[in-house]
Design an enzyme around this catalytic site. Sequence first.
Site, PDB file in Angstrom:
ATOM      1  N   ASP A  36       5.790 -27.735 -48.277  1.00 48.61           N
ATOM      2  CA  ASP A  36       6.106 -27.864 -49.696  1.00 48.61           C
ATOM      3  C   ASP A  36       6.014 -29.303 -50.178  1.00 48.61           C
ATOM      4  O   ASP A  36       5.528 -29.575 -51.281  1.00 48.61           O
ATOM      5  CB  ASP A  36       7.521 -27.346 -49.975  1.00 48.61           C
ATOM      6  CG  ASP A  36       7.617 -25.835 -49.884  1.00 48.61           C
ATOM      7  OD1 ASP A  36       6.653 -25.159 -50.255  1.00 48.61           O
ATOM      8  OD2 ASP A  36       8.667 -25.343 -49.440  1.00 48.61           O
ATOM      9  N   GLU A  52      16.740 -23.061 -45.913  1.00 46.30           N
ATOM     10  CA  GLU A  52      16.116 -24.041 -46.802  1.00 46.30           C
ATOM     11  C   GLU A  52      16.936 -24.111 -48.091  1.00 46.30           C
ATOM     12  O   GLU A  52      16.750 -23.320 -49.015  1.00 46.30           O
ATOM     13  CB  GLU A  52      14.674 -23.640 -47.111  1.00 46.30           C
ATOM     14  CG  GLU A  52      13.961 -24.659 -47.994  1.00 46.30           C
ATOM     15  CD  GLU A  52      12.746 -24.079 -48.710  1.00 46.30           C
ATOM     16  OE1 GLU A  52      11.730 -24.769 -48.776  1.00 46.30           O
ATOM     17  OE2 GLU A  52      12.826 -22.938 -49.209  1.00 46.30           O
ATOM     18  N   ASP A  55      14.022 -18.755 -46.450  1.00 47.53           N
ATOM     19  CA  ASP A  55      13.398 -19.427 -47.580  1.00 47.53           C
ATOM     20  C   ASP A  55      14.288 -19.336 -48.826  1.00 47.53           C
ATOM     21  O   ASP A  55      14.933 -18.314 -49.069  1.00 47.53           O
ATOM     22  CB  ASP A  55      12.046 -18.755 -47.847  1.00 47.53           C
ATOM     23  CG  ASP A  55      11.286 -19.387 -48.976  1.00 47.53           C
ATOM     24  OD1 ASP A  55      10.760 -20.496 -48.784  1.00 47.53           O
ATOM     25  OD2 ASP A  55      11.223 -18.777 -50.068  1.00 47.53           O
TER      26      ASP A  55
END
Length: 595
Positions: free
Chosen positions: A355, A277, A249
């Site tokens: 998201d 990410e 992340d």
Amino acid sequence: MPSSASTCGQQGGHHRGGSVGRCAHIAHRHIAPRSPASTKRRLLSKPCQVLPDSVLLQGFHWESSTPDARQPETWPNGEIGTSWYASLTAMAPDLAEMGITDVWLPPPSNSVAREGYLPSRLFELDGGYGSEEELKNLIRTFHGNGIAAVMDVVINHRCGDKQDENGNWTLYSDEVSHDKRRIDWGPWALGSNHPVDALAGTGNPKSEPYYPAAPNVDHHNAEVRKAITAWLTYMTSPRYIGFDSLRFDFVRGYDVSYLREYVESTVGPRGEMCVAEYWDDDEGNNPRYTTGEILSDYVDKAGPSVGAFDFPLKGAIMDALSTGDMRLLVENGNRMPGLAGIRPGQAFTFVENHDTSAPQCHWPFPENTAQLAAGYAYLLSHPGIPVVFWPHLCGKKNIDGVLNGKPIDPTLTEAAGSIDKRNVWVPPEHEGFSWEERWPGTEKGTVGSQDGVQGPNYSGVLGDTIAKLCRARREVGISSTSRMQIIKVEEGLYVADIYGGHVYGSAREGASKADFIKYLRVAIGPKANTDFPMPETCPFDENSELPTCVTVDSGAMHRVMAFTDPCDEILSTMADLDDASEFVMPEIKMPRTYS
């Protein structure tokens, strides 16, 4: 990351459990060789692998940890267990059957926010998604069905669970019994130049972007890195928890060399492909700011065991389908947009995630089910490692049985709402909450706000379509690095052939060379069905042992067909492709249908 941030201890934001206390809250939008012939994996003495022929399922959505989403009556068959982990466990055989090879699971550690993205006590694995035992059972069940489990790793920041002498939440406990390095840190393990003084530590300053809602970890500190590596080893060891691979992340928050260190010290040596990410949206001003070249440079530094989510490809697919101009699906005249056009073997391709979708809506896909189906037809047929989003495969219902957030209101129309600055449909009223309480410090319609819901004409559930496309990809033999050729591109139509497996010795007894090659022909756009270009010869005999032409799936904006043609003819069309002579794929039996 969102440009606005509330102060430490403020209520609201993306955590639906109420008061936060220890960490400031903003919306979470951090912006992180199995043999190709194998279609099943079994856990023996080593973990599964996330590899080139994978189809990755994001096995959760933003609200999966909330009680409503975990109630049995909210699920289509009404029989699934009461925790998210138990729900996934029950579905493992079906996921494997439809062609899902890997499942990305939510952050497992104790967290200030139920969603898991504000982690605190890392070794404590009981949380909003279920218990540690349920997690272990889920991973064992996945392995028994040939599915790998991918862990969501949130290590840019960590929320303290104890206050220091100044009342700041920058002290950490480690009370779970384990035989790894302890992680009962203090301010020394945190970056010193945090924009919120109460969340700053005494460690090294950061030059990378800060996540403003929590104390940021000082990855420059060797002791911190050793502790993180020990924890990752614990989580990925079959002896302990058993995760197979890692999804990192918000990797913009720490140097890429440290991510490479974590991968090469844990799952990298056993052949895993991890995913990072990396999404720079220019402080919320431009979701298309990250380019394929930026991602290519990042994965080059991260090493061969790390890929990245292909945000620029997502943008190209959205733009092409929403405008009808299929020329946007081609970059530099002859390749896919984004990272997939540069390094397809390290491109994790997707159209939506937790998201970008509602309720966060940081960069949502158009609310059009036909366009969504076309997006998946593109992803699941093309090179790259495709990622399927849970609500698109299985849907999600709230306690009232409302599917994917769509209000069942016959009086509500698209015209009743409005399109905001993110191109998201917003309902005319937000009943039941004060705007300031729900999202402090933001304006309605901004990137940081969370007001978006799916419009009244949107269902967004494509289980049958996705299953057909996944099976076709597997059976035809498409991998992340398969050869492809763009056949036709114009404003309303995109057509490409993606080449799969060879069939050996099928035409005559004793043959030793490949006689046939299997491939998918994919048409995307408003003209996908009316102007679909069939090969000049496509003899179809449904009694044949080797059908040469099968329709996989079609919709208003897509058509996918599988072909088996003489190898010499196909290779002659590939004469201009690089290394065509090295194009070798495994033998995979051609199916009759994909239903």
